[in-house]
Design an enzyme around this catalytic site. Structure first.
Site, PDB file in Angstrom:
ATOM      1  N   ASP A  52       0.799  -1.230   0.000  1.00 18.82           N
ATOM      2  CA  ASP A  52       0.000   0.000   0.000  1.00 18.82           C
ATOM      3  C   ASP A  52       0.831   1.278   0.000  1.00 18.82           C
ATOM      4  OD1 ASP A  52      -2.452   1.334  -0.017  1.00 18.82           O
ATOM      5  OD2 ASP A  52      -2.513   1.491   2.159  1.00 18.82           O
ATOM      6  N   CYS A  75     -27.540  -7.179  -3.500  1.00 22.40           N
ATOM      7  CA  CYS A  75     -27.326  -6.511  -2.203  1.00 22.40           C
ATOM      8  C   CYS A  75     -26.826  -5.081  -2.388  1.00 22.40           C
ATOM      9  CB  CYS A  75     -26.325  -7.312  -1.376  1.00 22.40           C
ATOM     10  SG  CYS A  75     -25.958  -6.584   0.238  1.00 22.40           S
ATOM     11  N   CYS A  77     -23.910  -1.967   1.591  1.00 25.03           N
ATOM     12  CA  CYS A  77     -22.781  -1.048   1.739  1.00 25.03           C
ATOM     13  C   CYS A  77     -23.083   0.322   1.155  1.00 25.03           C
ATOM     14  CB  CYS A  77     -21.525  -1.635   1.095  1.00 25.03           C
ATOM     15  SG  CYS A  77     -21.653  -1.938  -0.686  1.00 25.03           S
ATOM     16  N   CYS A 125     -23.892   4.229   3.787  1.00 23.87           N
ATOM     17  CA  CYS A 125     -22.905   5.308   3.742  1.00 23.87           C
ATOM     18  C   CYS A 125     -23.515   6.628   4.213  1.00 23.87           C
ATOM     19  CB  CYS A 125     -22.357   5.474   2.322  1.00 23.87           C
ATOM     20  SG  CYS A 125     -21.116   6.780   2.197  1.00 23.87           S
ATOM     21  N   CYS A 141     -16.136  10.614   0.938  1.00 22.37           N
ATOM     22  CA  CYS A 141     -15.876   9.432   1.772  1.00 22.37           C
ATOM     23  C   CYS A 141     -15.274   9.864   3.111  1.00 22.37           C
ATOM     24  CB  CYS A 141     -14.924   8.495   1.035  1.00 22.37           C
ATOM     25  SG  CYS A 141     -14.383   7.084   2.017  1.00 22.37           S
ATOM     26  N   CYS A 196     -13.550   5.125   8.462  1.00 20.60           N
ATOM     27  CA  CYS A 196     -14.964   4.746   8.585  1.00 20.60           C
ATOM     28  C   CYS A 196     -15.086   3.297   8.176  1.00 20.60           C
ATOM     29  CB  CYS A 196     -15.824   5.640   7.690  1.00 20.60           C
ATOM     30  SG  CYS A 196     -17.581   5.212   7.692  1.00 20.60           S
ATOM     31  N   CYS A 253     -21.411  -5.557   5.499  1.00 21.22           N
ATOM     32  CA  CYS A 253     -21.390  -6.561   4.429  1.00 21.22           C
ATOM     33  C   CYS A 253     -21.825  -7.932   4.947  1.00 21.22           C
ATOM     34  CB  CYS A 253     -19.980  -6.667   3.840  1.00 21.22           C
ATOM     35  SG  CYS A 253     -19.856  -7.901   2.509  1.00 21.22           S
TER      36      CYS A 253
END
Length: 346
Positions: A135, A192, A195, A199, A215, A242, A249
């Site tokens: 990352d 689904c 998610c 938010c 976000c 967050c 999920c």
């Protein structure tokens, strides 16, 4: 140098023995869709202040450009599943909600250490060349992990696994070894929308699209300066990251608690008091978050977030805390303090 299917299986077994939760293999050129998706993301301005996404897009779009000699990519999953429901703290308005992954040690250090151990084993076994990434380089980890079969990018754009749910980090080993690739994972989200619907800031313009500018993870970590006043009330008590779209999920029914103790939540970071966090000066902030990923955003941005949470707390007892910081030497902190004080007084 080529190896058969048996050696690829041996690599994956060794990775699991070293503590990884999953290991799969793909080719560096297995993600041709990334270029178009990233271009659309940048063109819409969804990256906000994350200019590094545009600056290094040529590498991020095509992993073969990052290191042309690489023949295979070994994608590793590292489970950090919590032992509690991360959504519960959102009801404790005088407490801070910190993303699960940041409640203890910096995962970059933990994952990279394990990756280097696997790398040493590979070099000893084969004499290959390799590079490890966690990352911190322009590597499209999530698309590569999907191509390798570790999971799929859900409607929230994060990776989801049928074995691990949503709670896992990704690491990558690029190598000159020619390893047998695994089959990619397919999408299992179905109809689904959990998610997307949870938010708080409507950060998803459409399924599989994220506007980072809305976000909360971006706003509390990457965004410098004051947050738009229209968005501040929507932050609630989330002060670093967050977890809403991850925690909701349904695939988390298969998630497991992390076995690595460095991912277990520190007691003082599970639901810390906003009052205490707001009072941290720079030396105290650095000491309190030593070894934590939170340290990298600095005291100013952190206390800014805490003050937004105080302003959203509806707890008049926190008014003096906000008032104390109205003249802070950091202009952004002072602005957040005045906003919080005004909210509590009204």
């Amino acid at each position: 140098m080529g190896f058969d299917l048996d050696f690829a299986a041996q690599v994956k077994r060794e990775a699991l023995k070293m503590g990884f939760s999953g290991a799969r293999i793909c080719r560096p050129d297995a993600v041709p869709q990334v270029a178009g998706r990233l271009a659309a993301f940048l063109e819409r301005g969804y990256h906000g202040q994350m200019g590094w996404l545009a600056d290094r897009a040529h590498w991020r779009c095509d992993p073969t450009q990052l290191w042309p000699e690489a023949r295979s990519v070994i994608m590793l999953a590292e489970n950090y599943g919590p032992d509690h429901d991360p959504l519960e703290v959102l009801e404790q308005r005088d407490r801070a909600a910190i993303s699960v992954y940041a409640q203890n040690r910096d995962y970059h250090d933990v994952v990279k250490k394990r990756l280097k151990r696997l790398a040493r084993w590979l070099v000893a076994e084969t004499g290959c060349e390799l590079k490890v990434f966690v990352d911190t380089a322009p590597v499209p980890e999530k698309p590569l992990a999907e191509a390798a079969g570790l999971g799929w990018q859900g409607k929230h754009t994060n990776l989801v696994s049928r074995e691990l749910g949503s709670w896992f980090f990704l690491g990558a080993v690029f190598t000159t070894l020619d390893l047998e690739p695994d089959a990619p994972e397919r999408d299992h989200c179905g109809s689904c929308r959990a998610c997307l619907d949870i938010c708080p800031t409507d950060a998803f313009p459409a399924p599989y699209q994220l506007d980072a500018r809305r976000c909360i993870s971006y706003l509390t970590i990457e965004h410098k300066g004051p947050v738009d006043e229209a968005l501040r009330p929507l932050l609630g008590n989330r002060i670093y990251g967050c977890d809403d779209c991850l925690a909701i999920c349904p695939w988390n029914k298969f998630a497991q608690q992390a076995t690595e103790v460095k991912y277990h939540a520190r007691h003082d970071l599970r639901a810390p008091e906003l009052e205490r966090l707001a009072q941290l000066d720079d030396p105290a902030f650095r000491a309190f978050f030593s070894g934590s990923p939170i340290k990298r955003i600095g005291r100013g941005r952190f206390v800014r977030n805490v003050l937004y949470a105080i302003g959203n707390s509806e707890d008049a007892r926190l008014l003096p805390v906000a008032q104390t910081l109205c003249d802070d030497e950091d202009a952004v902190v002072a602005d957040a303090a005045r906003w919080a004080a005004a909210r509590l007084m009204s």
